[in-house]
Design an enzyme around this catalytic site. Structure first.
Site, PDB file in Angstrom:
ATOM      1  N   GLY A  12       1.124  -1.163   0.070  1.00 50.64           N
ATOM      2  CA  GLY A  12      -0.146   0.137   0.107  1.00 50.64           C
ATOM      3  C   GLY A  12       0.801   1.445   0.003  1.00 50.64           C
ATOM      4  O   GLY A  12       1.816   1.198  -0.320  1.00 50.64           O
ATOM      5  N   ALA A  42      -5.826   2.333  -1.526  1.00 52.98           N
ATOM      6  CA  ALA A  42      -6.459   2.929  -2.760  1.00 52.98           C
ATOM      7  C   ALA A  42      -7.803   3.021  -2.539  1.00 52.98           C
ATOM      8  O   ALA A  42      -8.535   3.419  -3.539  1.00 52.98           O
ATOM      9  CB  ALA A  42      -6.461   1.597  -3.699  1.00 52.98           C
ATOM     10  N   TRP A  43      -8.378   2.337  -1.394  1.00 51.83           N
ATOM     11  CA  TRP A  43      -9.870   2.898  -1.105  1.00 51.83           C
ATOM     12  C   TRP A  43     -10.176   4.167  -0.563  1.00 51.83           C
ATOM     13  O   TRP A  43     -11.191   4.516  -0.362  1.00 51.83           O
ATOM     14  CB  TRP A  43     -10.217   1.685  -0.434  1.00 51.83           C
ATOM     15  CG  TRP A  43     -10.500   0.331  -0.761  1.00 51.83           C
ATOM     16  CD1 TRP A  43      -9.747  -0.028  -1.951  1.00 51.83           C
ATOM     17  CD2 TRP A  43     -11.090  -0.772  -0.408  1.00 51.83           C
ATOM     18  NE1 TRP A  43      -9.827  -1.392  -2.300  1.00 51.83           N
ATOM     19  CE2 TRP A  43     -10.691  -1.888  -1.283  1.00 51.83           C
ATOM     20  CE3 TRP A  43     -11.998  -1.060   0.657  1.00 51.83           C
ATOM     21  CZ2 TRP A  43     -11.512  -3.037  -1.330  1.00 51.83           C
ATOM     22  CZ3 TRP A  43     -12.495  -2.306   0.806  1.00 51.83           C
ATOM     23  CH2 TRP A  43     -12.145  -3.362  -0.171  1.00 51.83           C
ATOM     24  N   ALA A  44      -9.061   4.879  -0.046  1.00 51.07           N
ATOM     25  CA  ALA A  44      -9.212   5.990   0.736  1.00 51.07           C
ATOM     26  C   ALA A  44      -9.976   7.161   0.032  1.00 51.07           C
ATOM     27  O   ALA A  44      -9.407   7.368  -0.897  1.00 51.07           O
ATOM     28  CB  ALA A  44      -7.894   6.667   1.402  1.00 51.07           C
ATOM     29  N   GLN A  45     -10.918   7.766   0.558  1.00 49.29           N
ATOM     30  CA  GLN A  45     -11.793   8.798   0.051  1.00 49.29           C
ATOM     31  C   GLN A  45     -11.348  10.283   0.485  1.00 49.29           C
ATOM     32  O   GLN A  45     -11.362  11.130  -0.330  1.00 49.29           O
ATOM     33  CB  GLN A  45     -13.204   8.439   0.069  1.00 49.29           C
ATOM     34  CG  GLN A  45     -13.768   7.127  -0.549  1.00 49.29           C
ATOM     35  CD  GLN A  45     -15.259   7.051  -0.139  1.00 49.29           C
ATOM     36  OE1 GLN A  45     -15.641   7.458   0.686  1.00 49.29           O
ATOM     37  NE2 GLN A  45     -15.747   5.906  -0.813  1.00 49.29           N
ATOM     38  N   GLU A 112     -13.124  18.391   7.277  1.00 46.77           N
ATOM     39  CA  GLU A 112     -13.811  17.138   7.786  1.00 46.77           C
ATOM     40  C   GLU A 112     -13.668  17.347   9.222  1.00 46.77           C
ATOM     41  O   GLU A 112     -13.486  18.314   9.769  1.00 46.77           O
ATOM     42  CB  GLU A 112     -12.861  15.805   7.517  1.00 46.77           C
ATOM     43  CG  GLU A 112     -12.952  15.650   6.041  1.00 46.77           C
ATOM     44  CD  GLU A 112     -12.170  14.198   5.725  1.00 46.77           C
ATOM     45  OE1 GLU A 112     -11.502  13.644   6.534  1.00 46.77           O
ATOM     46  OE2 GLU A 112     -12.378  13.960   4.469  1.00 46.77           O
ATOM     47  N   HIS A 227     -15.881   3.779  11.624  1.00 52.55           N
ATOM     48  CA  HIS A 227     -16.565   4.866  10.798  1.00 52.55           C
ATOM     49  C   HIS A 227     -17.884   5.174  10.965  1.00 52.55           C
ATOM     50  O   HIS A 227     -18.757   4.324  10.972  1.00 52.55           O
ATOM     51  CB  HIS A 227     -15.918   4.688   9.192  1.00 52.55           C
ATOM     52  CG  HIS A 227     -15.957   6.129   8.700  1.00 52.55           C
ATOM     53  ND1 HIS A 227     -17.278   6.730   8.147  1.00 52.55           N
ATOM     54  CD2 HIS A 227     -14.886   6.674   8.010  1.00 52.55           C
ATOM     55  CE1 HIS A 227     -17.081   7.685   7.620  1.00 52.55           C
ATOM     56  NE2 HIS A 227     -15.709   7.908   7.390  1.00 52.55           N
ATOM     57  N   ARG A 272     -15.503  11.594  15.545  1.00 49.86           N
ATOM     58  CA  ARG A 272     -15.896  10.183  14.714  1.00 49.86           C
ATOM     59  C   ARG A 272     -16.310   9.333  15.833  1.00 49.86           C
ATOM     60  O   ARG A 272     -17.575   8.694  15.464  1.00 49.86           O
ATOM     61  CB  ARG A 272     -14.735   9.506  14.082  1.00 49.86           C
ATOM     62  CG  ARG A 272     -14.634  10.010  12.758  1.00 49.86           C
ATOM     63  CD  ARG A 272     -13.530   9.225  11.950  1.00 49.86           C
ATOM     64  NE  ARG A 272     -13.624   9.846  10.804  1.00 49.86           N
ATOM     65  CZ  ARG A 272     -12.725   9.604   9.660  1.00 49.86           C
ATOM     66  NH1 ARG A 272     -11.904   8.417   9.862  1.00 49.86           N
ATOM     67  NH2 ARG A 272     -12.756   9.903   8.378  1.00 49.86           N
ATOM     68  N   HIS A 331     -13.107   0.550  10.811  1.00 52.68           N
ATOM     69  CA  HIS A 331     -12.149   1.378   9.610  1.00 52.68           C
ATOM     70  C   HIS A 331     -10.971   1.690   9.786  1.00 52.68           C
ATOM     71  O   HIS A 331     -10.044   1.422   8.849  1.00 52.68           O
ATOM     72  CB  HIS A 331     -12.961   2.778   9.375  1.00 52.68           C
ATOM     73  CG  HIS A 331     -12.659   3.681   8.570  1.00 52.68           C
ATOM     74  ND1 HIS A 331     -12.836   3.250   7.245  1.00 52.68           N
ATOM     75  CD2 HIS A 331     -12.195   4.811   8.633  1.00 52.68           C
ATOM     76  CE1 HIS A 331     -12.275   4.511   6.547  1.00 52.68           C
ATOM     77  NE2 HIS A 331     -11.779   5.300   7.348  1.00 52.68           N
ATOM     78  N   GLU A 355      -0.448   2.087   8.761  1.00 50.54           N
ATOM     79  CA  GLU A 355      -1.583   1.633  10.027  1.00 50.54           C
ATOM     80  C   GLU A 355      -0.966   0.399  10.857  1.00 50.54           C
ATOM     81  O   GLU A 355      -1.463   0.307  11.859  1.00 50.54           O
ATOM     82  CB  GLU A 355      -2.822   1.332   9.192  1.00 50.54           C
ATOM     83  CG  GLU A 355      -4.249   1.027  10.230  1.00 50.54           C
ATOM     84  CD  GLU A 355      -5.137   0.929   9.311  1.00 50.54           C
ATOM     85  OE1 GLU A 355      -6.437   0.629  10.169  1.00 50.54           O
ATOM     86  OE2 GLU A 355      -5.611   1.094   8.283  1.00 50.54           O
ATOM     87  N   ARG A 366      -7.983   8.726  15.838  1.00 50.20           N
ATOM     88  CA  ARG A 366      -7.612   9.369  14.777  1.00 50.20           C
ATOM     89  C   ARG A 366      -8.421  10.603  14.132  1.00 50.20           C
ATOM     90  O   ARG A 366      -9.631  10.679  13.985  1.00 50.20           O
ATOM     91  CB  ARG A 366      -7.308   8.443  13.739  1.00 50.20           C
ATOM     92  CG  ARG A 366      -6.789   8.933  12.426  1.00 50.20           C
ATOM     93  CD  ARG A 366      -6.810   8.113  11.258  1.00 50.20           C
ATOM     94  NE  ARG A 366      -8.027   7.657  10.941  1.00 50.20           N
ATOM     95  CZ  ARG A 366      -8.508   7.823   9.728  1.00 50.20           C
ATOM     96  NH1 ARG A 366      -7.937   8.393   9.041  1.00 50.20           N
ATOM     97  NH2 ARG A 366      -9.749   7.234   9.276  1.00 50.20           N
ATOM     98  N   SER A 371      -4.239   9.607   8.308  1.00 52.35           N
ATOM     99  CA  SER A 371      -3.510   8.399   8.281  1.00 52.35           C
ATOM    100  C   SER A 371      -2.787   8.510   6.905  1.00 52.35           C
ATOM    101  O   SER A 371      -1.480   7.615   6.946  1.00 52.35           O
ATOM    102  CB  SER A 371      -4.950   7.352   8.199  1.00 52.35           C
ATOM    103  OG  SER A 371      -5.834   7.616   7.309  1.00 52.35           O
ATOM    104  N   LEU A 372      -3.230   8.972   5.739  1.00 48.19           N
ATOM    105  CA  LEU A 372      -2.467   8.774   4.726  1.00 48.19           C
ATOM    106  C   LEU A 372      -1.429   9.792   4.680  1.00 48.19           C
ATOM    107  O   LEU A 372      -0.022   9.434   4.273  1.00 48.19           O
ATOM    108  CB  LEU A 372      -2.983   9.261   3.305  1.00 48.19           C
ATOM    109  CG  LEU A 372      -4.271   8.582   2.878  1.00 48.19           C
ATOM    110  CD1 LEU A 372      -4.948   9.055   1.864  1.00 48.19           C
ATOM    111  CD2 LEU A 372      -3.797   7.049   2.519  1.00 48.19           C
TER     112      LEU A 372
END
Length: 507
Positions: A12, A42-45, A112, A227, A272, A331, A355, A366, A371-372
């Site tokens: 990743g 790759a799934w991170a929005q 956010e 999440h 969150r 999540h 992670e 978090r 995280s990214l």
């Protein structure tokens, strides 16, 4: 003797950035699937948080991060990572990442939950992770010093005299032993341990389990972020509805149209853990919960969030005209392999990044989109320390016995029921009773059950509610509990064996 080439386990963002920073040093990357597949990155929005706006600075970013971390962030580590954020964004740009821009050419910065400024950089709308991975995969393929072994899974770390000596892997041609004195774990999180998750199903915490079996200390395992808004379609995994949708003004309502969280701190943009537990309780009370973007976005939804719109269409929904049914789901994991400022674990020759690592940045909860940033920033420091660590003379290793292919299927409902959003001592001890024979059984469930057992022990030890860890029998912060807790496998197994005596499980 065998060449001591560093091995990176995981492909990743954290793993590929580490390998790229190691160039031109030869490095081997182990990927369970073809590059770009089965990686949560790759799934991170949501995007990458960075203080690059004209009204922002790293000090404000740090303040927001510490508040979200609920007293458990390592302030020095957090300040270092967040202070490096602008340089990290510049590094990603150099690798070819195309972040979204406003009409004036500046970054299009989003908002956010729990951020006091617009500081979230996106790419391709809600396709940030996919765009970053596209660029990094292309960079890896252009780098001759990086060798990628696809369809290859690490099953055990080999340790001699207290230090790493190799990796036992399962590949297309069966078992193989790879000698190595320097190994980086970058294999992602643990969401796949839970019945409802937004993570790839293969992400059940293999890196943590590898480290634990090698004798490494793990930290803050009890802090699992659920999440608030996964698309409640019944699929596995559940599609994520990014927090950025609420940042654009979408509201949480129930079947009556009531904003049931309107009076809670921050409402839809509260921390969150608060939002997730509020939704969980409302669902448990027999209500339905929806994310309503009709007024805030309407016909603009598909342009702003193309991937989410596609997931909704697949479920027969049109978010421009219909509320989206949502539910909490596992999540992100704030815990992980305990590491120092350059990613070193407690085992010589073993690093962790992304992670998989517990750096102290996230604390008990978090902050969105940190995280990214953490993965990309720490990869540079990990690679620098790996490169500065002298190679060791390695002898060929005998082929090891390959353990069974791990399967967390029987573990997932146990963790969801007893180690989920709301916990108590009775449920956690029930989880241990169910997990202990699975962990000791040596079958496909053994590795996932062992890690689940460690999570349950950690949750029992923390007799308070803090951040993402909520105990109904200890609903408030505990006096003197604002400290990180570490745990190794031997301690966890001893505690689990004594579960009939609650005293054994206290910190």
């Amino acid at each position: 003797m065998t060449q001591d080439r560093p091995i990176v386990i995981g492909a990743g963002l954290a793993g590929l950035m580490t390998a790229l920073h190691l160039a031109p040093m030869p490095v081997l990357v182990l990927a369970r699937a073809p590059l770009g597949e089965a990686a949560a990155s790759a799934w991170a929005q949501g995007g990458v948080a960075a203080a690059v706006g004209p009204d922002d600075d790293p000090a404000r970013h740090l303040q927001d991060t510490l508040a979200a971390g609920d007293g458990l962030c390592d302030a020095a580590i957090a300040a270092r990572i967040l202070g490096a954020a602008p340089d990290t964004i510049a590094a990603l740009l150099r690798r070819g990442v195309a972040f979204d821009r406003a009409g004036d050419g500046r970054f299009a910065l989003g908002l956010e939950a729990a951020h006091s400024r617009h500081r979230i950089l996106h790419a391709a709308g809600d396709g940030t992770g996919a765009e970053i991975m596209r660029a990094l995969i292309a960079a890896v393929r252009r780098t001759p010093s990086i060798t990628v072994l696809e369809h290859t899974e690490a099953r055990r770390l080999l340790v001699e005299d207290g230090r790493i000596r190799g990796v036992l892997v399962a590949g297309p041609h069966g078992a193989m032993t790879l000698p190595a004195g320097r190994v980086v774990l970058a294999s992602g999180g643990i969401g796949g341990l839970f019945a409802h998750t937004t993570n790839p199903p293969q992400a059940w915490g293999q890196g943590l389990l590898l480290a634990a079996r090698a004798g490494a200390a793990l930290a803050d395992l009890e802090f699992v972020q659920f999440h608030p808004t996964a698309l409640a379609t019944g699929t596995d995994p559940l599609p994520l509805i990014s927090e950025a949708v609420r940042g654009e003004g979408a509201l949480l309502i129930d079947e009556t149209g009531s904003r049931f969280l309107a009076d809670s701190p921050g409402a839809e943009l509260g921390p969150r853990d608060v939002v997730a537990r509020g939704i969980f309780r409302h669902l448990a009370a027999g209500h339905q919960v929806f994310l309503d973007a009709r007024q805030a976005l309407g016909d603009r939804f598909a342009k702003r969030f193309p991937a989410i719109a596609a997931a909704c269409r697949d479920a027969g929904l049109d978010p421009a005209t219909q509320p989206i049914p949502v539910t909490p789901a596992a999540h992100f994991h704030m815990g992980g392999v305990a590491v120092d400022a350059v990613g070193r674990s407690s085992v010589a020759g073993l690093w962790a990044c992304g992670e998989t690592a517990s750096t102290g940045l996230h604390g008990a909860n978090r902050l969105a989109s940190n995280s990214l940033l953490e993965a990309a920033t720490c990869a540079c420091w990990v690679a620098g320390d790996v490169a500065a660590t002298p190679a060791v003379r390695l002898r060929p290793l005998a082929e090891g016995r390959l353990p069974p292919l791990p399967d967390p299927a029987v573990v997932r409902p146990i963790l969801w029921r007893h180690v989920g959003l709301l916990r108590d001592a009775e449920g956690l001890r029930a989880a241990l009773r169910a997990l202990l024979p699975l962990a000791a059984g040596g079958g496909p469930a053994s590795d996932p059950a062992t890690l689940g057992l460690m999570l349950a022990v950690a949750a029992l030890r923390r007799e308070e509610s803090r951040g993402a860890h909520a105990r109904s029998d200890f609903p408030t912060h505990g006096a003197g509990r604002a400290r990180r807790l570490t745990l190794n496998l031997a301690e966890a197994m001893q505690a689990a064996a004594g579960l009939a005596d609650p005293v054994v499980l206290r910190a």
